[in-house]
Design a protein around this motif. Structure first.
Motif, PDB file in Angstrom:
ATOM      1  N   SER A 212     -34.827  46.348 -31.657  1.00  0.00           N
ATOM      2  CA  SER A 212     -34.403  45.743 -30.389  1.00  0.00           C
ATOM      3  C   SER A 212     -35.557  44.956 -29.784  1.00  0.00           C
ATOM      4  O   SER A 212     -36.706  45.414 -29.785  1.00  0.00           O
ATOM      5  N   LEU A 213     -35.239  43.784 -29.269  1.00  0.00           N
ATOM      6  CA  LEU A 213     -36.245  42.909 -28.664  1.00  0.00           C
ATOM      7  C   LEU A 213     -35.755  42.444 -27.301  1.00  0.00           C
ATOM      8  O   LEU A 213     -34.554  42.484 -27.013  1.00  0.00           O
ATOM      9  N   THR A 214     -36.663  42.002 -26.478  1.00  0.00           N
ATOM     10  CA  THR A 214     -36.286  41.467 -25.171  1.00  0.00           C
ATOM     11  C   THR A 214     -35.691  40.076 -25.346  1.00  0.00           C
ATOM     12  O   THR A 214     -36.279  39.226 -26.010  1.00  0.00           O
ATOM     13  N   ARG A 215     -34.556  39.850 -24.734  1.00  0.00           N
ATOM     14  CA  ARG A 215     -33.893  38.548 -24.819  1.00  0.00           C
ATOM     15  C   ARG A 215     -34.541  37.585 -23.824  1.00  0.00           C
ATOM     16  O   ARG A 215     -34.512  37.817 -22.623  1.00  0.00           O
ATOM     17  N   PRO A 216     -35.161  36.499 -24.312  1.00  0.00           N
ATOM     18  CA  PRO A 216     -35.800  35.554 -23.394  1.00  0.00           C
ATOM     19  C   PRO A 216     -34.783  34.701 -22.640  1.00  0.00           C
ATOM     20  O   PRO A 216     -33.623  34.577 -23.046  1.00  0.00           O
ATOM     21  N   ARG A 217     -35.224  34.109 -21.562  1.00  0.00           N
ATOM     22  CA  ARG A 217     -34.411  33.136 -20.839  1.00  0.00           C
ATOM     23  C   ARG A 217     -34.326  31.861 -21.674  1.00  0.00           C
ATOM     24  O   ARG A 217     -35.249  31.552 -22.433  1.00  0.00           O
ATOM     25  N   PHE A 218     -33.236  31.125 -21.549  1.00  0.00           N
ATOM     26  CA  PHE A 218     -33.050  29.919 -22.349  1.00  0.00           C
ATOM     27  C   PHE A 218     -32.863  28.707 -21.451  1.00  0.00           C
ATOM     28  O   PHE A 218     -31.958  28.677 -20.612  1.00  0.00           O
ATOM     29  N   TYR A 219     -33.741  27.716 -21.644  1.00  0.00           N
ATOM     30  CA  TYR A 219     -33.680  26.457 -20.896  1.00  0.00           C
ATOM     31  C   TYR A 219     -33.523  25.294 -21.875  1.00  0.00           C
ATOM     32  O   TYR A 219     -34.509  24.801 -22.432  1.00  0.00           O
ATOM     33  N   PRO A 220     -32.308  24.830 -22.148  1.00  0.00           N
ATOM     34  CA  PRO A 220     -32.174  23.645 -22.996  1.00  0.00           C
ATOM     35  C   PRO A 220     -32.650  22.389 -22.272  1.00  0.00           C
ATOM     36  O   PRO A 220     -32.573  22.304 -21.044  1.00  0.00           O
ATOM     37  N   VAL A 230     -21.422  20.874 -20.258  1.00  0.00           N
ATOM     38  CA  VAL A 230     -20.815  21.329 -21.512  1.00  0.00           C
ATOM     39  C   VAL A 230     -21.524  22.576 -22.017  1.00  0.00           C
ATOM     40  O   VAL A 230     -20.890  23.566 -22.420  1.00  0.00           O
ATOM     41  N   LEU A 231     -22.863  22.548 -22.006  1.00  0.00           N
ATOM     42  CA  LEU A 231     -23.623  23.698 -22.490  1.00  0.00           C
ATOM     43  C   LEU A 231     -23.384  24.925 -21.612  1.00  0.00           C
ATOM     44  O   LEU A 231     -23.249  26.046 -22.108  1.00  0.00           O
ATOM     45  N   ALA A 232     -23.358  24.711 -20.307  1.00  0.00           N
ATOM     46  CA  ALA A 232     -23.151  25.836 -19.393  1.00  0.00           C
ATOM     47  C   ALA A 232     -21.808  26.514 -19.643  1.00  0.00           C
ATOM     48  O   ALA A 232     -21.672  27.732 -19.502  1.00  0.00           O
ATOM     49  N   LYS A 233     -20.794  25.732 -20.038  1.00  0.00           N
ATOM     50  CA  LYS A 233     -19.450  26.280 -20.219  1.00  0.00           C
ATOM     51  C   LYS A 233     -19.167  26.742 -21.641  1.00  0.00           C
ATOM     52  O   LYS A 233     -18.399  27.698 -21.845  1.00  0.00           O
ATOM     53  N   LYS A 234     -19.779  26.071 -22.640  1.00  0.00           N
ATOM     54  CA  LYS A 234     -19.348  26.303 -24.018  1.00  0.00           C
ATOM     55  C   LYS A 234     -20.428  26.832 -24.948  1.00  0.00           C
ATOM     56  O   LYS A 234     -20.174  27.008 -26.145  1.00  0.00           O
ATOM     57  N   ALA A 235     -21.624  27.071 -24.451  1.00  0.00           N
ATOM     58  CA  ALA A 235     -22.659  27.645 -25.304  1.00  0.00           C
ATOM     59  C   ALA A 235     -22.253  29.056 -25.709  1.00  0.00           C
ATOM     60  O   ALA A 235     -21.402  29.691 -25.069  1.00  0.00           O
ATOM     61  N   THR A 236     -22.864  29.562 -26.783  1.00  0.00           N
ATOM     62  CA  THR A 236     -22.462  30.849 -27.350  1.00  0.00           C
ATOM     63  C   THR A 236     -23.015  32.046 -26.584  1.00  0.00           C
ATOM     64  O   THR A 236     -22.771  33.190 -26.955  1.00  0.00           O
ATOM     65  N   GLY A 237     -23.786  31.814 -25.550  1.00  0.00           N
ATOM     66  CA  GLY A 237     -24.341  32.887 -24.733  1.00  0.00           C
ATOM     67  C   GLY A 237     -24.851  32.298 -23.435  1.00  0.00           C
ATOM     68  O   GLY A 237     -24.601  31.121 -23.131  1.00  0.00           O
ATOM     69  N   SER A 238     -25.589  33.077 -22.680  1.00  0.00           N
ATOM     70  CA  SER A 238     -26.006  32.623 -21.355  1.00  0.00           C
ATOM     71  C   SER A 238     -27.148  31.625 -21.393  1.00  0.00           C
ATOM     72  O   SER A 238     -28.028  31.676 -22.251  1.00  0.00           O
ATOM     73  N   ILE A 239     -27.113  30.705 -20.441  1.00  0.00           N
ATOM     74  CA  ILE A 239     -28.181  29.738 -20.204  1.00  0.00           C
ATOM     75  C   ILE A 239     -28.726  30.009 -18.810  1.00  0.00           C
ATOM     76  O   ILE A 239     -27.970  30.190 -17.866  1.00  0.00           O
ATOM     77  N   GLU A 240     -30.037  30.048 -18.688  1.00  0.00           N
ATOM     78  CA  GLU A 240     -30.650  30.427 -17.412  1.00  0.00           C
ATOM     79  C   GLU A 240     -31.210  29.244 -16.635  1.00  0.00           C
ATOM     80  O   GLU A 240     -31.694  29.413 -15.507  1.00  0.00           O
ATOM     81  N   GLY A 241     -31.189  28.060 -17.182  1.00  0.00           N
ATOM     82  CA  GLY A 241     -31.692  26.890 -16.481  1.00  0.00           C
ATOM     83  C   GLY A 241     -31.737  25.694 -17.415  1.00  0.00           C
ATOM     84  O   GLY A 241     -31.415  25.801 -18.610  1.00  0.00           O
ATOM     85  N   PHE A 242     -32.127  24.533 -16.881  1.00  0.00           N
ATOM     86  CA  PHE A 242     -32.177  23.299 -17.658  1.00  0.00           C
ATOM     87  C   PHE A 242     -33.463  22.531 -17.374  1.00  0.00           C
ATOM     88  O   PHE A 242     -33.965  22.535 -16.250  1.00  0.00           O
ATOM     89  N   ILE A 243     -33.960  21.857 -18.407  1.00  0.00           N
ATOM     90  CA  ILE A 243     -34.991  20.836 -18.246  1.00  0.00           C
ATOM     91  C   ILE A 243     -34.278  19.496 -18.344  1.00  0.00           C
ATOM     92  O   ILE A 243     -33.629  19.208 -19.351  1.00  0.00           O
TER      93      ILE A 243
END
Length: 477
Positions: A212-220, A230-243
């Motif tokens: 088990s590992l810590t799941r990092p935040r994801f910023y595409p 599109v990413l916020a609605k259809k990505a395969t998991g959670s997104i925590e922010g955007f660049i």
């Protein structure tokens, strides 16, 4: 099972951009994170970077120290035995290569990519307790999963990805955090409707099953509010922010939207359609950072006034003391900035990806057409190879910058080879790890930078990452 994502007490105002190969290495990321902003390592080319540092003698013993902390001690020791050269390579000696991975045979390259990602993040996290990020390129599909897993093994806090649409990555992060295998769909040139081909990484195959590992935040990284939505609605998991990256940013740029037009120098022309609508971004309810032309306190102030969490800055950090640029290249750019105008050319052809790529015009680099034409075409690293399907349905890999005959033999088109540059070897040279080919040819660098490189006029040679952060923080009230 839902994977919990740790929430830092505060979001960074400043994200140091991910710049590969090794420009945003562990030293730069550690320097930025140590003073409370988000330092970001580049995981691009991380397998070759690992073995080339070892072959250069591993000055300071940093790589070996990190490998001593690697969970699989036996594999780490084997990497040291296979690649470390005490005192470094002899003059004129080329680097021992990482075996070029294929779709069916990539074991060694992937093992080294896991270790490379671990080493870079582990080193960046030493001496402080603040978050560290990792940047990967979506286009480098063959190399994404093992490098990403290595970063998670070392406890990376944030993952940032651009140069494509990283829709599968949130789900990958979820799976890796649970110790489960994960897959991404391989993009096959001109064959979007064909039988899907998956690239799968199973931690158990590399001795990490069930960990088990810590799941990092994801910023595409996105260029438009449409893609963000599109990413916020259809990505395969959670997104925590955007660049949100403007076309003035360095490295790869997204092509202009719609019909592409060019100026009289051959550069693609960007317009209002290529800028994200910040009002629409605010509606998504997720934090975002503005990138591209954001390297000033005024830009930080404006970003916050627009509802952004802050800014991402690349160019100013790229030329600071802690960056991974070969020192003489960094000094040359800074000295030229003091005496003459530096030109950055948005080259529509240079990158084998087909994305526009910003190039700093310098006489002793591959931006010089004469030197580019004199370089023997060779593909011995292969990060930017594209997948294709031949006439009998077999999937292979090719690169528009490889030898022309080889590319044509793989159903490539001659016009796709024109002007293509081997970014893999050139960016390794930028970081001081130029391959010496069997012919004796030493690979030349090719620098990339944002349009803001002209701002270096105001910076003394030898300025630090802390100097940049202090300057940028001048925009905070």
């Amino acid at each position: 099972m839902t994977v919990a994502t740790p929430t830092p007490p505060t979001l960074p105002r400043i994200i140091q951009g991910g710049m590969g190969v090794a420009i945003s290495g562990w030293e730069l990321a550690r320097a930025v994170s140590s003073i409370g902003e988000l330092g970001v390592i580049s995981a691009t080319g991380i397998d070759n970077l690992l073995v080339r540092r070892l072959q250069d003698g591993d000055p300071g013993g940093h790589v070996r120290a990190a490998l001593a902390a690697y969970p699989d001690r036996e594999r780490a020791q084997k990497a040291v035995q296979d690649y470390h050269i005490e005192g470094g390579r002899a003059p004129g000696q080329g680097y021992k290569r990482v075996p070029l991975p294929s779709l069916r045979n990539h074991r060694v390259a992937w093992e080294l990519a896991i270790m490379g990602g671990f080493v870079e993040v582990w080193l960046a996290k030493q001496g402080h307790t603040n978050p560290v990020g990792a940047n990967l390129l979506t286009k480098l599909q063959m190399h994404t999963l093992p490098a990403l897993y290595g970063c998670l093994l070392a406890g990376v806090d944030v993952v940032i990805m651009g140069a494509g649409i990283p829709r599968d990555i949130p789900g990958v992060l979820d799976a890796f955090a649970q110790g489960q295998p994960a897959s991404i769909r391989l993009d096959i040139k001109g064959d979007s409707a064909g039988e899907p081909v998956l690239l799968t990484f199973n931690p158990a195959d590399y001795g990490f099953g069930g960990r088990s590992l810590t799941r990092p935040r994801f910023y595409p990284i996105v260029t438009s509010h449409v893609l963000a939505s599109v990413l916020a609605k259809k990505a395969t998991g959670s997104i925590e922010g955007f660049i949100i990256e403007a076309p003035t940013a360095g490295g790869h740029n997204a092509p202009p939207r719609g019909t592409v037009t060019y100026d009289d120098t051959g550069q693609p022309i960007y317009g209002e359609r290529d800028l994200a609508d910040l009002n629409e971004m605010r509606k998504l309810g997720l934090p975002f950072w503005l990138a591209g032309g954001s390297g000033s306190p005024e830009a930080l102030q404006t970003a916050i006034a627009e509802g952004a969490a802050g800014i991402q800055v690349g160019t100013l950090f790229a030329y600071c003391k802690e960056s991974g640029f070969q020192e003489d290249l960094r000094t040359q750019v800074q000295e030229r900035a003091q005496t003459q105008r530096l030109q950055v050319y948005t080259d529509p052809l240079a990158s084998p990806t087909g994305f526009p790529f910003k190039v700093v015009t310098l006489p002793d680099t591959l931006s010089n057409e004469e030197l580019y034409l004199a370089r023997p075409r060779i593909c011995d690293i292969g990060y930017l190879r594209e997948a294709y399907r031949d006439e009998v349905g077999k999937v292979g890999l090719r690169c528009p910058a490889e030898p022309v005959d080889a590319f044509l033999s793989k159903d490539g088109k001659l016009e796709d080879t024109v002007g293509r540059k081997c970014l893999c070897n050139a960016l390794m040279a930028d970081a001081g790890h130029a391959q010496i080919q069997k012919s004796g040819y030493e690979e030349l660098p090719l620098l990339t930078s944002g349009d803001g490189v002209s701002a270096l006029t105001d910076w003394p040679v030898g300025y630090t990452a802390a100097d940049v952060v202090t300057y940028l923080r001048g925009g905070l009230s």
